[in-house]
Structures are given as structure tokens and as C-alpha cells.
Scaffold this motif. Structure first.
Motif, mmCIF file in Angstrom:
data_model
loop_
_atom_site.group_PDB
_atom_site.id
_atom_site.type_symbol
_atom_site.label_atom_id
_atom_site.label_comp_id
_atom_site.label_asym_id
_atom_site.label_seq_id
_atom_site.Cartn_x
_atom_site.Cartn_y
_atom_site.Cartn_z
ATOM 1 N N GLY A 1 -1.106 6.292 0.903
ATOM 2 C CA GLY A 1 -0.933 6.217 2.234
ATOM 3 C C GLY A 1 -2.164 6.941 3.036
ATOM 4 N N LEU A 2 -2.445 8.042 2.455
ATOM 5 C CA LEU A 2 -3.413 9.176 2.800
ATOM 6 C C LEU A 2 -4.935 8.333 2.751
ATOM 7 N N ARG A 3 -5.090 7.674 1.732
ATOM 8 C CA ARG A 3 -6.281 6.827 1.502
ATOM 9 C C ARG A 3 -6.514 5.938 2.731
ATOM 10 N N SER A 4 -5.185 5.141 3.169
ATOM 11 C CA SER A 4 -5.396 4.035 4.078
ATOM 12 C C SER A 4 -5.704 4.587 5.382
ATOM 13 N N ARG A 5 -5.443 5.903 5.536
ATOM 14 C CA ARG A 5 -5.635 6.398 6.944
ATOM 15 C C ARG A 5 -7.115 7.203 7.299
ATOM 16 N N VAL A 6 -7.769 7.264 6.180
ATOM 17 C CA VAL A 6 -8.942 8.207 6.503
ATOM 18 C C VAL A 6 -10.086 7.391 7.237
ATOM 19 N N THR B 1 -10.843 -3.019 7.355
ATOM 20 C CA THR B 1 -11.236 -4.411 7.910
ATOM 21 C C THR B 1 -11.075 -5.437 6.620
ATOM 22 N N ALA B 2 -11.303 -6.694 7.384
ATOM 23 C CA ALA B 2 -10.969 -7.851 6.519
ATOM 24 C C ALA B 2 -11.717 -7.865 5.286
ATOM 25 N N ASP B 3 -13.033 -7.221 5.473
ATOM 26 C CA ASP B 3 -13.941 -7.236 4.120
ATOM 27 C C ASP B 3 -13.585 -6.154 3.245
ATOM 28 N N SER B 4 -12.804 -5.187 3.815
ATOM 29 C CA SER B 4 -12.778 -3.739 2.972
ATOM 30 C C SER B 4 -11.308 -3.275 3.017
ATOM 31 N N ASN B 5 -10.253 -3.695 2.379
ATOM 32 C CA ASN B 5 -9.004 -3.123 2.568
ATOM 33 C C ASN B 5 -8.273 -3.111 1.091
ATOM 34 N N HIS B 6 -7.115 -2.709 1.091
ATOM 35 C CA HIS B 6 -6.395 -2.680 -0.119
ATOM 36 C C HIS B 6 -5.070 -3.394 -0.403
ATOM 37 N N ILE B 7 -4.992 -4.438 0.625
ATOM 38 C CA ILE B 7 -3.789 -4.821 0.733
ATOM 39 C C ILE B 7 -3.359 -5.801 -0.582
ATOM 40 N N GLU B 8 -4.155 -6.303 -1.192
ATOM 41 C CA GLU B 8 -3.721 -7.088 -2.386
ATOM 42 C C GLU B 8 -3.119 -6.149 -3.476
ATOM 43 N N ALA B 9 -4.101 -5.141 -3.571
ATOM 44 C CA ALA B 9 -3.641 -4.118 -4.660
ATOM 45 C C ALA B 9 -2.471 -3.565 -4.376
ATOM 46 N N LEU B 10 -2.262 -3.356 -3.041
ATOM 47 C CA LEU B 10 -1.003 -2.500 -2.845
ATOM 48 C C LEU B 10 0.240 -3.361 -2.849
ATOM 49 N N HIS B 11 0.166 -4.705 -2.594
ATOM 50 C CA HIS B 11 1.184 -5.686 -2.755
ATOM 51 C C HIS B 11 1.690 -5.784 -4.365
ATOM 52 N N ALA B 12 0.404 -5.592 -5.179
ATOM 53 C CA ALA B 12 0.742 -5.699 -6.434
ATOM 54 C C ALA B 12 1.245 -4.508 -7.163
ATOM 55 N N GLY C 1 4.178 2.343 3.374
ATOM 56 C CA GLY C 1 3.386 3.043 4.649
ATOM 57 C C GLY C 1 1.856 2.765 4.686
ATOM 58 N N ALA C 2 1.382 2.566 3.532
ATOM 59 C CA ALA C 2 -0.043 2.266 3.345
ATOM 60 C C ALA C 2 -0.309 0.830 4.083
ATOM 61 N N LEU C 3 0.545 -0.005 3.556
ATOM 62 C CA LEU C 3 0.367 -1.516 4.054
ATOM 63 C C LEU C 3 0.559 -1.685 5.624
ATOM 64 N N GLY C 4 1.579 -0.773 6.121
ATOM 65 C CA GLY C 4 1.878 -0.752 7.633
ATOM 66 C C GLY C 4 0.427 -0.338 8.177
ATOM 67 N N LYS C 5 -0.238 0.627 7.599
ATOM 68 C CA LYS C 5 -1.412 1.304 8.213
ATOM 69 C C LYS C 5 -2.562 0.063 8.114
ATOM 70 N N GLU C 6 -2.599 -0.474 7.091
ATOM 71 C CA GLU C 6 -3.604 -1.587 6.861
ATOM 72 C C GLU C 6 -3.477 -2.740 7.586
ATOM 73 N N GLU D 1 -1.964 -2.941 10.371
ATOM 74 C CA GLU D 1 -2.197 -2.763 12.009
ATOM 75 C C GLU D 1 -3.613 -2.883 12.151
ATOM 76 N N ASP D 2 -4.494 -2.091 11.184
ATOM 77 C CA ASP D 2 -6.013 -2.460 11.285
ATOM 78 C C ASP D 2 -6.378 -3.584 11.387
ATOM 79 N N LEU D 3 -6.108 -4.616 10.749
ATOM 80 C CA LEU D 3 -6.082 -6.102 10.745
ATOM 81 C C LEU D 3 -5.611 -6.764 11.754
ATOM 82 N N GLY D 4 -4.828 -5.981 12.722
ATOM 83 C CA GLY D 4 -4.307 -6.777 13.855
ATOM 84 C C GLY D 4 -2.916 -7.480 13.843
ATOM 85 N N ASP D 5 -2.266 -7.305 12.323
ATOM 86 C CA ASP D 5 -1.052 -8.277 11.965
ATOM 87 C C ASP D 5 -0.048 -7.097 12.425
ATOM 88 N N TYR D 6 0.531 -7.197 13.526
ATOM 89 C CA TYR D 6 1.390 -6.282 13.971
ATOM 90 C C TYR D 6 2.750 -6.438 13.293
#
Length: 411
Positions: free
Chosen positions: A62-67, A71-82, A99-104, A106-111
Motif C-alpha cells: 500500500g505504501l509503495r502504491s502511494r509514493v 499510470t497505465a504504462d507503469s502500475n502494479h495492478i496485475e501483480a496485486l490481483h495475483a 488498499g493498494a489496488l484502490g489507490k492504483e 483511482e490513479d487510472l480514473g477507474d473509480y
């Protein structure tokens, strides 16, 4: 770190890494202090190093996602789902990975996905938290009853403290950074010192914790001694400049006691749109064992806590007329210089241009806003709640029933 000496802590953690380069916790601590001191790239690298060595150190995700902004080109969404799929029964994984997925998201605009993952993470955490909203309501009732008026003639006469209070995530860190950019002001961080000294001076036979029992017996306190012990407890750091800031948001509960113990202390309270305030608390991943944030793991609990905050501040403003400067976050963002001048005038500080360029303040900051306060003032967070409006109906209804205005802020 516990003493808010983050630059010194950072140097020590880096020394530890030279001796124990494969210790995951040391990489995590170095990541934290890199975050606090504003080196975002190095912080992300250290979180990665921590997780390479200990993939189940869940808090780091979660903290890594917040620093930074994902972006669409640089995120951890797939790894977090795994990770979620691999650890379906691990509560800590559910808390921090959702929590990390929520932040990521949101950054991508998928509310929609962002809110759902925030909700799932908070629901998992709420199961571990024994929060009871009625206890906060009883405390506010007791404070209102015990302080029908507040006389301020018997405390300790130091004019050094500046208390910045409010709901968490309402702009308190922003105001702290503005004021601490002044050459005469030192930022002491979020100090628990006032509450600790109050408990140490609890009358004999009274439980030493802030609650109805201690509040009812507060008339027996030695106010001058309480104020003196509070100021002394902040030494030596706060003796380096004429004034210092104590930015513990929850000190809003203590304002009547602070006013009596420290009659010359300055008090500033931040206000922000209620739905933005509540949503921001919901978005933030507070620690489940926090003594201050037990309310933050359920959206309606957050609303109930906001209602008590609003009740408490209405009372303190009534019994301490003119003593508390209330600053509206949205007004500060829209009218930076006039609001900054009001802040400095309230604190009896001379104007200094550095307060308008707080983003250049190099001092460490250890709050959830550590990234934002290193940017120039902007309005990106104003009205964020409207992006989540489809999911905020029950919260809005709860606030309306308490008489709290949730209409959008006019631009």
C-alpha cells in the motif's frame, strides 16, 4: 522516527543497510524515511527491495502504491490481483493489497474499482478493530458538560505553542508546512505530549486516560503545571526557534484544556468539505492498531466521527470566542496569500514570503500527505468526493440527518 527526527533516522537506516543488505525490514524503514524526506524514486526502489526479500510484508504494498501516481504504462495492478488470488485467507494481505489496488485504480480514473477495493480492504481491517462510536459520543458529551465556559487566567504563560487541529486529512499538514516555512517556527510534528501529560497529572483515583471520568474531574487539575510540563516535554527540539507547531489533528478534543493550561498558545482548526474529509479518511490506510483512527475502517463510522468533531468544534468556538482560527481548506487553495496572511496574523508572526513557497520547505514530513505538500498549492483534491458520489449516498444521508451541509463548494 518516534521522536520525529526523520533525517537522523534516515542516516541510521542507511548505515544498517550497509551491514544487513538483505534485511527486508531495513529496506522498508529506509523507504519510509526516503518518503518522509521527499525522495520518491529512492523510496519506491526501497519498497521494491523490501518486497523482493519478503513478498508477504503486506504493509509495503500500500505504501509503495502511494509514493507516486500510477499510470497505465507503469502500475502494479496485475501483480496485486495475483497476490490476492494466492492469499485469499490472509487478512493482512486482504487489507493492504486491496488498499493498494484502490489507490492504483483511482490513479487510472477507474473509480468504481477503486471504491470497491477500498471497501474490501477496510472491511477486512474493521474485523480486527474494536471501535465503538458511542464512546466518542460519550466523550464529547462529557467535554461539553464539563466546560460550559472556559476561563484562561491560571495556566502557564508560554506563547511558543501553535496547535493545528482538525479532522485527519483536512489540510492540517498543509497549514503546518506553510507556518513552518517561517524562520521563527519549528515543526515538532504530531505530538502526543499534551494528552500524555494530562494523564500523568490525573487526580488520584481517576483513570489516567481521556474519557468521561477524567473529564468530569478536570476542575481538580493544576493548569499551570500541566502547561509547563507540556512545554518542557517537547524539549530540546522546540527550544531552537521562538515558536513551535504541534500538529496532532485529534487535539481538537483537548482545546478547552489546552486553552486553560496554555492561555497564550495559538489554535488553528482546519475545515474541509465534509464528504471530501470523510472520503479522504476512507481512502487512507491507517494502521489497524492506531489509538486515533479506529473510526476509519467503515465509511459510516467515519461519518459518525465527523459528526462528533463538528459538535465538539461548535462548542469550543462558542466558549472560546475569537481564540480559534478556523481555516477552510478550499478557501486556502483558492486564496493562498490572503489566507496565509490571516494565519500569520493569528499567530502574531510577521509576514515572510517563504510561507507562500512552502513546497521548497526541505524539512521531513511524516504524514499521509508527504507527497502532496512538496508540490505547489493546487485544487486537485477539492471536490474529489463527486467522483465517488454513486457510492456515498448512505454517508451523505447520515450527515444530512445531523444537520451537516454537504452541498458542493462553489468555485
Amino acid at each position: 522516527m518516534q521522536c520525529n527526527a526523520h533525517e537522523r533516522a534516515h542516516a541510521l537506516f542507511l548505515r544498517v543497510l550497509t551491514w544487513a543488505p538483505d534485511n527486508a525490514i531495513s529496506h522498508f524503514n529506509a523507504a519510509l524515511t526516503y518518503t518522509f524526506t521527499g525522495n520518491v524514486d529512492a523510496a519506491e526502489a526501497q519498497f521494491d527491495a523490501c518486497l523482493e526479500r519478503m513478498p508477504t510484508y503486506w504493509r509495503a504494498y500500500g505504501l509503495r502504491s502511494r509514493v507516486r501516481r500510477q499510470t497505465a504504462d507503469s502500475n502494479h495492478i496485475e501483480a496485486l490481483h495475483a497476490l490476492l488470488a494466492a492469499h485469499p485467507d490472509d487478512v493482512d494481505a486482504q487489507i493492504h493489497v486491496h488498499g493498494a489496488l484502490g489507490k492504483e485504480y483511482e490513479d487510472l480514473g477507474d473509480y468504481a474499482n477503486a471504491f470497491e477495493h477500498m471497501r474490501l480492504g477496510k472491511t477486512a481491517a474493521r474485523q480486527q478493530v474494536a471501535y465503538q462510536p458511542e464512546q466518542d459520543s460519550a466523550m464529547v458529551d462529557a467535554l461539553i458538560k464539563a466546560f460550559p465556559t472556559v476561563s484562561t487566567g491560571s495556566g502557564y504563560g508560554s506563547d511558543e505553542p501553535i496547535f493545528v487541529v482538525g479532522m485527519p486529512r483536512s489540510g492540517t499538514t498543509l497549514v503546518e508546512r506553510i507556518l513552518s516555512s517561517h524562520p521563527d517556527v519549528y515543526s515538532a510534528g504530531e505530538l502526543m505530549n499534551f494528552g500524555v501529560q494530562l494523564e500523568r497529572l490525573a487526580p488520584e483515583g481517576v483513570q489516567a486516560r481521556l474519557g468521561p471520568a477524567l473529564i468530569e474531574q478536570s476542575h481538580r487539575l493544576d493548569w499551570e503545571r500541566l502547561g509547563l510540563r507540556y512545554v518542557d516535554s517537547t524539549r530540546p527540539q522546540t527550544a531552537l526557534k521562538p515558536r513551535f507547531i504541534d500538529k496532532l489533528p485529534h487535539n481538537f478534543l483537548y482545546l478547552g484544556l489546552i486553552a486553560k493550561a496554555l492561555p497564550k498558545a495559538k489554535i488553528i482548526c482546519l475545515r474541509r468539505h465534509p464528504l471530501d474529509t470523510c472520503l479522504s479518511n476512507f481512502r487512507e490506510m491507517f494502521m489497524e492498531n492506531s489509538s486515533f483512527h479506529g473510526y476509519s475502517f467503515d465509511l459510516l463510522d467515519i461519518g459518525r466521527f465527523y459528526i462528533q468533531f463538528d459538535r465538539m468544534m461548535a462548542h469550543w468556538n462558542a466558549v472560546l470566542p475569537g481564540r480559534i482560527l478556523e481555516v477552510n481548506y478550499e478557501t486556502l487553495v483558492a486564496e493562498q496569500e490572503p489566507t496565509t496572511r490571516r494565519l500569520l496574523a493569528h499567530c502574531e508572526l510577521e509576514w515572510n514570503d517563504a510561507c507562500l513557497s512552502f513546497q521548497h520547505n526541505t524539512a521531513a514530513v511524516a504524514t499521509a500527505s508527504t507527497a502532496q505538500v512538496r508540490e505547489p498549492l493546487h485544487a486537485k483534491a477539492v471536490g474529489r468526493w463527486e467522483k465517488y458520489r454513486p457510492w456515498l449516498g448512505p454517508l451523505e444521508q447520515l450527515l444530512h440527518q445531523a444537520g451537516i451541509d454537504t452541498r458542493p463548494v462553489l468555485s
